[in-house]
Design an enzyme around this catalytic site. Structure first.
Site, PDB file in Angstrom:
ATOM      1  N   ARG A 177      -0.057   0.538 -18.738  1.00 17.72           N
ATOM      2  CA  ARG A 177      -1.210   0.498 -17.810  1.00 17.72           C
ATOM      3  C   ARG A 177      -1.703  -0.924 -17.574  1.00 17.72           C
ATOM      4  O   ARG A 177      -2.896  -1.176 -17.444  1.00 17.72           O
ATOM      5  CB  ARG A 177      -2.371   1.361 -18.312  1.00 17.72           C
ATOM      6  N   SER A 257      -6.784   9.835 -15.647  1.00 16.71           N
ATOM      7  CA  SER A 257      -7.165   9.601 -17.050  1.00 16.71           C
ATOM      8  C   SER A 257      -8.223   8.503 -17.073  1.00 16.71           C
ATOM      9  O   SER A 257      -7.987   7.405 -16.571  1.00 16.71           O
ATOM     10  CB  SER A 257      -5.955   9.138 -17.852  1.00 16.71           C
ATOM     11  N   GLU A 358      -9.760   3.133 -17.987  1.00 15.64           N
ATOM     12  CA  GLU A 358      -8.536   2.743 -17.263  1.00 15.64           C
ATOM     13  C   GLU A 358      -8.826   2.262 -15.833  1.00 15.64           C
ATOM     14  O   GLU A 358      -8.194   1.311 -15.368  1.00 15.64           O
ATOM     15  CB  GLU A 358      -7.587   3.949 -17.235  1.00 15.64           C
TER      16      GLU A 358
HETATM   17  C1  FAD Z   1      -5.942  13.116 -10.157  1.00 14.33           C
HETATM   18  C2  FAD Z   1      -5.418  11.760 -10.582  1.00 14.33           C
HETATM   19  C3  FAD Z   1      -4.290  11.677 -11.369  1.00 14.33           C
HETATM   20  C4  FAD Z   1      -3.785  10.418 -11.764  1.00 14.33           C
HETATM   21  N1  FAD Z   1      -2.670  10.380 -12.548  1.00 14.33           N
HETATM   22  C5  FAD Z   1      -2.166   9.186 -12.930  1.00 14.33           C
HETATM   23  C6  FAD Z   1      -0.988   9.135 -13.741  1.00 14.33           C
HETATM   24  O1  FAD Z   1      -0.394  10.146 -14.084  1.00 14.33           O
HETATM   25  N2  FAD Z   1      -0.534   7.903 -14.129  1.00 14.33           N
HETATM   26  C7  FAD Z   1      -1.159   6.753 -13.727  1.00 14.33           C
HETATM   27  O2  FAD Z   1      -0.685   5.673 -14.116  1.00 14.33           O
HETATM   28  N3  FAD Z   1      -2.261   6.774 -12.956  1.00 14.33           N
HETATM   29  C8  FAD Z   1      -2.779   7.959 -12.543  1.00 14.33           C
HETATM   30  N4  FAD Z   1      -3.908   7.996 -11.782  1.00 14.33           N
HETATM   31  C9  FAD Z   1      -4.574   6.747 -11.404  1.00 14.33           C
HETATM   32  C10 FAD Z   1      -4.203   6.237  -9.991  1.00 14.33           C
HETATM   33  O3  FAD Z   1      -3.693   7.256  -9.198  1.00 14.33           O
HETATM   34  C11 FAD Z   1      -3.182   5.100 -10.033  1.00 14.33           C
HETATM   35  O4  FAD Z   1      -3.690   4.015 -10.759  1.00 14.33           O
HETATM   36  C12 FAD Z   1      -2.811   4.623  -8.620  1.00 14.33           C
HETATM   37  O5  FAD Z   1      -1.721   3.740  -8.684  1.00 14.33           O
HETATM   38  C13 FAD Z   1      -3.963   3.936  -7.902  1.00 14.33           C
HETATM   39  O6  FAD Z   1      -3.560   3.735  -6.564  1.00 14.33           O
HETATM   40  P1  FAD Z   1      -4.594   3.557  -5.404  1.00 14.33           P
HETATM   41  O7  FAD Z   1      -3.821   3.152  -4.191  1.00 14.33           O
HETATM   42  O8  FAD Z   1      -5.441   4.751  -5.278  1.00 14.33           O
HETATM   43  O9  FAD Z   1      -5.432   2.304  -5.932  1.00 14.33           O
HETATM   44  P2  FAD Z   1      -6.966   2.009  -5.657  1.00 14.33           P
HETATM   45  O10 FAD Z   1      -7.785   2.965  -6.458  1.00 14.33           O
HETATM   46  O11 FAD Z   1      -7.214   1.945  -4.211  1.00 14.33           O
HETATM   47  O12 FAD Z   1      -7.095   0.563  -6.311  1.00 14.33           O
HETATM   48  C14 FAD Z   1      -7.004   0.389  -7.715  1.00 14.33           C
HETATM   49  C15 FAD Z   1      -6.935  -1.118  -8.034  1.00 14.33           C
HETATM   50  O13 FAD Z   1      -5.714  -1.640  -7.538  1.00 14.33           O
HETATM   51  C16 FAD Z   1      -5.968  -2.680  -6.587  1.00 14.33           C
HETATM   52  N5  FAD Z   1      -4.967  -2.529  -5.530  1.00 14.33           N
HETATM   53  C17 FAD Z   1      -4.695  -1.420  -4.801  1.00 14.33           C
HETATM   54  N6  FAD Z   1      -3.704  -1.675  -3.939  1.00 14.33           N
HETATM   55  C18 FAD Z   1      -3.344  -2.976  -4.140  1.00 14.33           C
HETATM   56  C19 FAD Z   1      -2.393  -3.834  -3.548  1.00 14.33           C
HETATM   57  N7  FAD Z   1      -1.587  -3.409  -2.581  1.00 14.33           N
HETATM   58  N8  FAD Z   1      -2.325  -5.116  -3.979  1.00 14.33           N
HETATM   59  C20 FAD Z   1      -3.138  -5.573  -4.968  1.00 14.33           C
HETATM   60  N9  FAD Z   1      -4.065  -4.805  -5.569  1.00 14.33           N
HETATM   61  C21 FAD Z   1      -4.160  -3.520  -5.145  1.00 14.33           C
HETATM   62  C22 FAD Z   1      -7.377  -2.409  -6.080  1.00 14.33           C
HETATM   63  O14 FAD Z   1      -7.972  -3.595  -5.564  1.00 14.33           O
HETATM   64  C23 FAD Z   1      -8.042  -1.924  -7.345  1.00 14.33           C
HETATM   65  O15 FAD Z   1      -8.369  -3.012  -8.152  1.00 14.33           O
HETATM   66  C24 FAD Z   1      -4.430   9.228 -11.358  1.00 14.33           C
HETATM   67  C25 FAD Z   1      -5.589   9.335 -10.552  1.00 14.33           C
HETATM   68  C26 FAD Z   1      -6.063  10.579 -10.169  1.00 14.33           C
HETATM   69  C27 FAD Z   1      -7.280  10.664  -9.288  1.00 14.33           C
END
Ligand code: FAD
Length: 368
Positions: A177, A257, A358
């Site tokens: 992570r 998580s 996280e």
């Molecule tokens: C129901 C649920 C289940 C999940 N299960 C998992 C799992 O099994 N495993 C896991 O690892 N995570 C899980 N997550 C967490 C999450 O989905 C991941 O961390 C995912 O990769 C976040 O993507 P996002 O585009 O929504 O990021 P955002 O929430 O939009 O952004 C998160 C962070 O990343 C940065 N960011 C986003 N895109 C970029 C980019 N292109 N360049 C630079 N920085 C960027 C943002 O500025 C912010 O700081 C889960 C979340 C939910 C709601």
């Protein structure tokens, strides 16, 4: 809002659309959070670069937003411009078994595309919400696989040098992570490339529950299964835990998580073991002289059941998974913060282990 000449300059960029109405409650899977100064939707990666450059030159705080699934955002007016990446092209190179995805592609669409293309390696990451571009940021992982297993390179916009370049994944220090992109805002991921497996089979299955459900026997060496079968099983398992986003199910109004699994000294793991006295306590080797514990298990053993604090609460643990803090429909950021603080304090009081959140927090912190 922004200075109107800057807003006009941004609006004039090709592939950009300004959105002055949207709130973080609209943009996040927790459905919590106030209003950015402005939201800028970018349909191309060139637009992302141009917008971020203009905002950085004007020293205006910005937040890159993908699917909003790893964000905990404060209520009220936020002094930040949301730059929403919507560039979502995905392509496959069959000769090399690689897939390249622009940052704004939905991650699960990329996984589905890999399965349709007969390429294995990311099927265990099915159902993770959010964007492809965010996957390297915290090295997403699930069911025994991490994106670092397949990621070969990322296209980055370096916010200090102003350069766009393809960077080997090995330069991101990907770990559990973690990457050196997380919490640093030093670069924007514009696209990712992954090296996949061409034979239609999954990566070796390493996660006990998944392997059991796919009838893997204990004697099987590096068991692999057809990728579609593995994807379907992962989605089924995740749905049972509320880990696939579903607008109609408040158990999925979360950031996934909420706490990482703590990595502790063996003496701390042994002290938890002695307090609880369960021979099956989850504890795993985690590098030199460290052990990884299960945050969900610690929360449960500290006395917090699924659904805590119970019906009627605006923010509560998911009824399907102890590690997900959820919005039951009308939670404020403060409701969620208080719940997170209660859980962290309860685990600390019970075991002396401090859980670390996280998600990325904007405008507030668990220490507030
Ligand atoms: C129901 C649920 C289940 C999940 N299960 C998992 C799992 O099994 N495993 C896991 O690892 N995570 C899980 N997550 C967490 C999450 O989905 C991941 O961390 C995912 O990769 C976040 O993507 P996002 O585009 O929504 O990021 P955002 O929430 O939009 O952004 C998160 C962070 O990343 C940065 N960011 C986003 N895109 C970029 C980019 N292109 N360049 C630079 N920085 C960027 C943002 O500025 C912010 O700081 C889960 C979340 C939910 C709601």
């Amino acid at each position: 809002m922004l200075d109107s000449s800057l807003a006009q300059e941004i609006a004039a960029i090709d592939g950009v659309e300004l959105d002055s109405e949207v709130t973080f409650a609209d943009l996040t899977t927790l459905h919590i959070g106030g209003k950015p100064r402005l939201a800028v939707r970018c349909r191309t990666t060139a637009a992302v670069v141009a917008v971020v450059k203009l905002l950085d030159d004007a020293s205006l705080p910005l937040l890159i937003v993908g699917g909003g699934s790893n964000l905990v955002v404060a209520d009220g007016d936020l002094d930040v411009v949301a730059v929403i990446i919507e560039a979502d092209a995905v392509s496959v190179n069959f000769a090399e078994s690689t897939i390249t995805a622009e940052a704004g592609a939905q991650w699960d669409d990329v996984v589905a595309f890999s399965v349709e293309s007969g390429l294995g390696g990311i099927e265990c990451l099915s159902g993770i919400p959010g964007s492809a571009g965010a996957t390297p940021v915290q090295n997403v992982g699930a069911y025994g696989t991490e994106v670092s297993d397949v990621l070969t390179q990322v296209q980055l916009y370096d916010r200090h040098s102003g350069e766009v370049s393809w960077v080997p994944a090995s330069e991101l220090e990907l770990a559990y992570r973690y990457s050196n992109l997380k919490f640093t805002n030093r670069a924007v991921v514009l696209a990712i490339t992954m090296q996949l497996l061409p034979d239609g089979l999954s990566a070796p299955l390493r996660y006990g529950e998944l392997a059991r459900r796919l009838a893997v026997s204990a004697s099987e060496w590096q068991p692999r299964r057809p990728i579609r079968l593995v994807r379907d099983m992962v989605l089924e398992l995740r749905r049972g835990k509320g880990m696939v986003v579903d607008a109609g199910d408040h158990d999925t109004w979360s950031a996934g998580s909420f706490f990482t699994n703590p990595i502790v000294d063996p003496a701390v793991a042994t002290s938890v073991f002695e307090k609880v006295g369960e021979p099956t306590m989850p504890r795993y080797p985690a590098g030199e002289d460290k052990e990884k514990l299960s945050a969900a298990w610690l929360i449960e053993r500290a006395g917090f059941a699924k659904g805590h604090p119970g019906p009627g609460a605006k923010a509560a643990l998911s009824n399907k998974h102890t590690l997900a803090l959820t919005n039951r429909g009308e939670a404020s950021a403060t409701d969620l913060l208080r719940l997170a603080q209660e859980i962290r304090a309860g685990v600390h009081d019970a075991f002396g282990v401090t859980l670390v959140p996280e998600p990325v927090w904007i405008g507030m912190s668990i220490d507030d």
